[in-house]
Design an enzyme around this catalytic site. Structure first.
Site, PDB file in Angstrom:
ATOM      1  N   GLN A 131     -14.327   1.142  -9.716  1.00  0.00           N
ATOM      2  CA  GLN A 131     -13.220   1.485 -10.608  1.00  0.00           C
ATOM      3  C   GLN A 131     -12.781   0.243 -11.394  1.00  0.00           C
ATOM      4  OE1 GLN A 131      -9.671   2.436  -8.390  1.00  0.00           O
ATOM      5  NE2 GLN A 131      -8.827   3.696 -10.031  1.00  0.00           N
ATOM      6  N   GLY A 132     -12.989   0.242 -12.706  1.00  0.00           N
ATOM      7  CA  GLY A 132     -12.657  -0.923 -13.523  1.00  0.00           C
ATOM      8  C   GLY A 132     -11.354  -0.724 -14.288  1.00  0.00           C
ATOM      9  N   TYR A 133     -10.233  -0.848 -13.570  1.00  0.00           N
ATOM     10  CA  TYR A 133      -8.913  -0.726 -14.201  1.00  0.00           C
ATOM     11  C   TYR A 133      -8.255  -2.103 -14.330  1.00  0.00           C
ATOM     12  CZ  TYR A 133      -8.430   4.431 -13.671  1.00  0.00           C
ATOM     13  OH  TYR A 133      -8.549   5.783 -13.763  1.00  0.00           O
ATOM     14  N   SER A 134      -7.938  -2.722 -13.157  1.00  0.00           N
ATOM     15  CA  SER A 134      -7.091  -3.922 -13.137  1.00  0.00           C
ATOM     16  C   SER A 134      -7.741  -5.099 -13.860  1.00  0.00           C
ATOM     17  CB  SER A 134      -6.805  -4.332 -11.695  1.00  0.00           C
ATOM     18  OG  SER A 134      -6.237  -3.259 -10.986  1.00  0.00           O
ATOM     19  N   GLU A 249      -6.888   9.752  -6.827  1.00  0.00           N
ATOM     20  CA  GLU A 249      -6.946   8.625  -5.879  1.00  0.00           C
ATOM     21  C   GLU A 249      -5.768   8.665  -4.902  1.00  0.00           C
ATOM     22  OE1 GLU A 249      -6.989   4.750  -7.706  1.00  0.00           O
ATOM     23  OE2 GLU A 249      -7.566   3.761  -5.834  1.00  0.00           O
ATOM     24  N   GLU A 374       6.451  -0.098  -5.229  1.00  0.00           N
ATOM     25  CA  GLU A 374       7.513  -0.111  -6.253  1.00  0.00           C
ATOM     26  C   GLU A 374       7.137   0.830  -7.403  1.00  0.00           C
ATOM     27  OE1 GLU A 374       6.137  -2.852  -4.903  1.00  0.00           O
ATOM     28  OE2 GLU A 374       7.838  -3.509  -3.692  1.00  0.00           O
TER      29      GLU A 374
HETATM   30  C1  LIG Z   1      -7.600  -4.013  -1.483  1.00  0.00           C
HETATM   31  C2  LIG Z   1      -7.429  -3.766  -2.958  1.00  0.00           C
HETATM   32  C3  LIG Z   1      -8.408  -3.072  -3.639  1.00  0.00           C
HETATM   33  C4  LIG Z   1      -8.280  -2.861  -5.014  1.00  0.00           C
HETATM   34  N1  LIG Z   1      -9.289  -2.205  -5.669  1.00  0.00           N
HETATM   35  C5  LIG Z   1      -9.204  -2.026  -6.995  1.00  0.00           C
HETATM   36  C6  LIG Z   1     -10.288  -1.423  -7.709  1.00  0.00           C
HETATM   37  O1  LIG Z   1     -11.311  -1.022  -7.143  1.00  0.00           O
HETATM   38  N2  LIG Z   1     -10.173  -1.305  -9.062  1.00  0.00           N
HETATM   39  C7  LIG Z   1      -9.072  -1.717  -9.729  1.00  0.00           C
HETATM   40  O2  LIG Z   1      -9.027  -1.553 -10.946  1.00  0.00           O
HETATM   41  N3  LIG Z   1      -8.019  -2.308  -9.103  1.00  0.00           N
HETATM   42  C8  LIG Z   1      -8.078  -2.476  -7.746  1.00  0.00           C
HETATM   43  N4  LIG Z   1      -7.041  -3.093  -7.080  1.00  0.00           N
HETATM   44  C9  LIG Z   1      -5.919  -3.621  -7.850  1.00  0.00           C
HETATM   45  C10 LIG Z   1      -4.610  -2.861  -7.672  1.00  0.00           C
HETATM   46  O3  LIG Z   1      -4.622  -1.641  -8.333  1.00  0.00           O
HETATM   47  C11 LIG Z   1      -3.498  -3.800  -8.197  1.00  0.00           C
HETATM   48  O4  LIG Z   1      -3.453  -4.904  -7.306  1.00  0.00           O
HETATM   49  C12 LIG Z   1      -2.153  -3.125  -8.250  1.00  0.00           C
HETATM   50  O5  LIG Z   1      -2.126  -2.155  -9.249  1.00  0.00           O
HETATM   51  C13 LIG Z   1      -1.000  -4.141  -8.492  1.00  0.00           C
HETATM   52  O6  LIG Z   1      -1.296  -4.924  -9.626  1.00  0.00           O
HETATM   53  P1  LIG Z   1      -1.239  -6.522  -9.559  1.00  0.00           P
HETATM   54  O7  LIG Z   1      -2.035  -6.955  -8.367  1.00  0.00           O
HETATM   55  O8  LIG Z   1      -1.636  -7.036 -10.890  1.00  0.00           O
HETATM   56  O9  LIG Z   1       0.272  -6.897  -9.257  1.00  0.00           O
HETATM   57  P2  LIG Z   1       1.460  -6.946 -10.329  1.00  0.00           P
HETATM   58  O10 LIG Z   1       1.376  -5.776 -11.235  1.00  0.00           O
HETATM   59  O11 LIG Z   1       1.474  -8.300 -10.924  1.00  0.00           O
HETATM   60  O12 LIG Z   1       2.731  -6.741  -9.405  1.00  0.00           O
HETATM   61  C14 LIG Z   1       3.314  -7.828  -8.654  1.00  0.00           C
HETATM   62  C15 LIG Z   1       4.554  -7.286  -7.964  1.00  0.00           C
HETATM   63  O13 LIG Z   1       5.530  -6.841  -8.930  1.00  0.00           O
HETATM   64  C16 LIG Z   1       5.913  -5.494  -8.670  1.00  0.00           C
HETATM   65  N5  LIG Z   1       6.142  -4.781  -9.939  1.00  0.00           N
HETATM   66  C17 LIG Z   1       5.360  -4.805 -11.036  1.00  0.00           C
HETATM   67  N6  LIG Z   1       5.866  -4.013 -12.008  1.00  0.00           N
HETATM   68  C18 LIG Z   1       6.998  -3.463 -11.504  1.00  0.00           C
HETATM   69  C19 LIG Z   1       7.987  -2.548 -12.009  1.00  0.00           C
HETATM   70  N7  LIG Z   1       7.887  -2.033 -13.228  1.00  0.00           N
HETATM   71  N8  LIG Z   1       9.017  -2.201 -11.204  1.00  0.00           N
HETATM   72  C20 LIG Z   1       9.133  -2.724  -9.941  1.00  0.00           C
HETATM   73  N9  LIG Z   1       8.225  -3.604  -9.411  1.00  0.00           N
HETATM   74  C21 LIG Z   1       7.196  -3.962 -10.174  1.00  0.00           C
HETATM   75  C22 LIG Z   1       4.732  -4.896  -7.927  1.00  0.00           C
HETATM   76  O14 LIG Z   1       5.130  -3.796  -7.128  1.00  0.00           O
HETATM   77  C23 LIG Z   1       4.256  -6.070  -7.064  1.00  0.00           C
HETATM   78  O15 LIG Z   1       5.030  -6.157  -5.909  1.00  0.00           O
HETATM   79  C24 LIG Z   1      -7.147  -3.320  -5.710  1.00  0.00           C
HETATM   80  C25 LIG Z   1      -6.139  -4.015  -5.021  1.00  0.00           C
HETATM   81  C26 LIG Z   1      -6.269  -4.250  -3.669  1.00  0.00           C
HETATM   82  C27 LIG Z   1      -5.187  -4.989  -2.948  1.00  0.00           C
END
Ligand SMILES: Cc1cc2nc3c(=O)[nH]c(=O)nc-3n(C[C@H](O)[C@H](O)[C@H](O)COP(=O)(O)OP(=O)(O)OC[C@H]3O[C@@H](n4cnc5c(N)ncnc54)[C@H](O)[C@@H]3O)c2cc1C
Length: 399
Positions: A131-134, A249, A374
């Site tokens: 999954q290529g999202y993040s 998902e 969150e």
């Molecule tokens: C084990 C694991 C597997 C993963 N696998 C995939 C994958 O296969 N493909 C993929 O695309 N991604 C994957 N991810 C990524 C995952 O989707 C992101 O880590 C997640 O969406 C959070 O984004 P971020 O890490 O950039 O944190 P950030 O978005 O930077 O968030 C940091 C903190 O701020 C809080 N925050 C941010 N915005 C808000 C808001 N508006 N209101 C309140 N709080 C807020 C968040 O809750 C968090 O606590 C994976 C992550 C993990 C840990």
């Protein structure tokens, strides 16, 4: 669990149980219990062989409609399947993302050609997906995606960086959310492309996780190519498709994982009995609460998911994601408290974790991936309960 089964479901349960009993034996006997959270790399080839064996007997994609190679199993039957799979100690599945995320998305939004091209290799476990999202600047704020793609002749050329891409190294394909309308911003101008991973324009770099393993990766696209037809939905319509995949998902896709929780809970309870921690009234109370949480989750999951089984799930799937991820993280904490000081020491050098330490460390990520707690609360507040939206500056910072 069995006492509530209808006669048809009881027959289905017996069929699943008999098949697993007969087949998790012989050459596959050693596959029992392999893999799982924090152990995704364990015996990957053996688990792949096992899953192909399941496919040959028609036991992959059981919830898909029969016309696409599934069994058309009801939500209750999918629960039964996963319960029996967990009871039989079946190995962790390798094609979860293809079967539970991309497949249902193509069934709901793909063209007939895409269904014919991409669904059979998922059912047969011949092609694995990631999954290529993040991206470094787009996690919770997914609308900030900067990876871009442009049509050059008969193909898309993709440039940019993804991060945290689970199982990218093992995958044949990736569904990539990228910007296809130059100058567009936020959720407009995004598209949902299907991109082959085994090509020169794709560079994958593993990231070491808390558990010491590297299930997820950085992925760099540098002129990576995919055919012009490998786009789900219309160009610029990728946000809608990406959100639908997230609904899958957070919804039925988690059933398999959730029924494995019962085994983990029973393991923690057994550990507490063995170590005498069960005599501590506070730990005993937490164990009881954990058990009640497990039961509530099961009942709620079936009810909520049965209601959304037709078509793509809506924001309600965030309720289930919020509840199970928090419950599981707390179970990891409970396991460590039951272990006490012994939980602080690794079994061997350099980083030989036992199951409880791995559970504790890996379950920290449950409340982050597929949208953090969150973000789930924001979705539930705004889109399920209809509460006032976040202030404009962070309004679109949601997944
Ligand atoms: C084990 C694991 C597997 C993963 N696998 C995939 C994958 O296969 N493909 C993929 O695309 N991604 C994957 N991810 C990524 C995952 O989707 C992101 O880590 C997640 O969406 C959070 O984004 P971020 O890490 O950039 O944190 P950030 O978005 O930077 O968030 C940091 C903190 O701020 C809080 N925050 C941010 N915005 C808000 C808001 N508006 N209101 C309140 N709080 C807020 C968040 O809750 C968090 O606590 C994976 C992550 C993990 C840990």
């Amino acid at each position: 669990m069995t006492e509530n089964d209808s006669p048809a479901d009881r027959a289905f349960r017996a069929e699943v149980r008999d098949w697993l009993e007969a087949n998790l034996s012989g050459e596959f006997a050693h596959a029992r219990g392999l893999g799982g959270p924090g152990r995704e790399h364990e015996a990957f080839e053996e688990r792949l062989a096992w899953e192909r064996h399941m496919a040959a007997a028609g036991w992959t994609c059981v919830g898909w409609p029969e016309e696409y190679g599934g069994r058309g199993a009801t939500v209750e039957q999918q629960v039964i399947f996963h319960e029996e799979y967990a009871l039989a100690d079946g190995p962790a599945r390798v094609n979860h993302i293809g079967e539970n995320l991309l497949g249902p998305t193509i069934i709901a939004f793909g063209t007939d050609e895409q269904r014919a091209r991409f669904l059979p290799p998922i059912v047969a476990v011949e092609e694995l997906w990631c999954q290529g999202y993040s991206e470094p600047g787009a996690g919770s704020d997914l609308a900030n995606v900067q990876t871009r793609a442009e049509l050059r002749g008969g193909h898309w050329a993709v440039d940019g960086q993804k991060v945290w891409t689970s199982l990218a190294l093992e995958s044949d394909w990736c569904f990539v959310v990228c910007r296809t309308e130059p100058g567009s911003a936020r959720h407009r101008g995004l598209s949902y492309l299907l991109v082959p991973m085994k090509q020169d324009g794709v560079d994958i770099r593993p990231i070491v996780q808390l558990t010491g393993t590297s299930e997820f990766n950085e992925v760099f696209f540098d002129g990576a190519r995919t055919d012009a037809g490998n786009i789900v939905g219309a160009p610029g319509d990728g946000w809608k498709i990406a959100m639908a995949t997230l609904g899958f998902e957070r919804g039925v896709a988690t059933l398999g994982q959730q029924v494995g929780f019962r085994r983990e809970f029973e393991g923690v309870a057994e550990l507490a009995r063995r170590t005498g921690a069960i005599d501590d009234p506070l730990l005993r109370d937490r164990l009881t609460r954990s058990y009640m949480g497990l039961e509530i989750m099961r009942l709620n999951a079936v009810r909520t998911m049965a209601g959304i089984a037709a078509g793509a799930p809506g924001p309600e799937s965030s309720i289930s994601k919020l509840v199970w991820s928090t419950w599981h993280r707390e179970l990891g904490e409970l396991a460590m408290d039951v272990l006490g000081a012994a939980g602080l020491v690794a079994d061997g050098a350099p980083y030989d974790l036992n199951d409880w330490q791995r559970l504790f460390l890996f379950s920290r990520s449950d409340t982050i991936y597929a949208g953090s707690n969150e973000i789930q609360r924001n979705i539930i507040a705004e889109r399920v309960l209809g509460l006032p939206r976040e202030p404009a500056a962070s309004r679109e910072a949601r997944r």
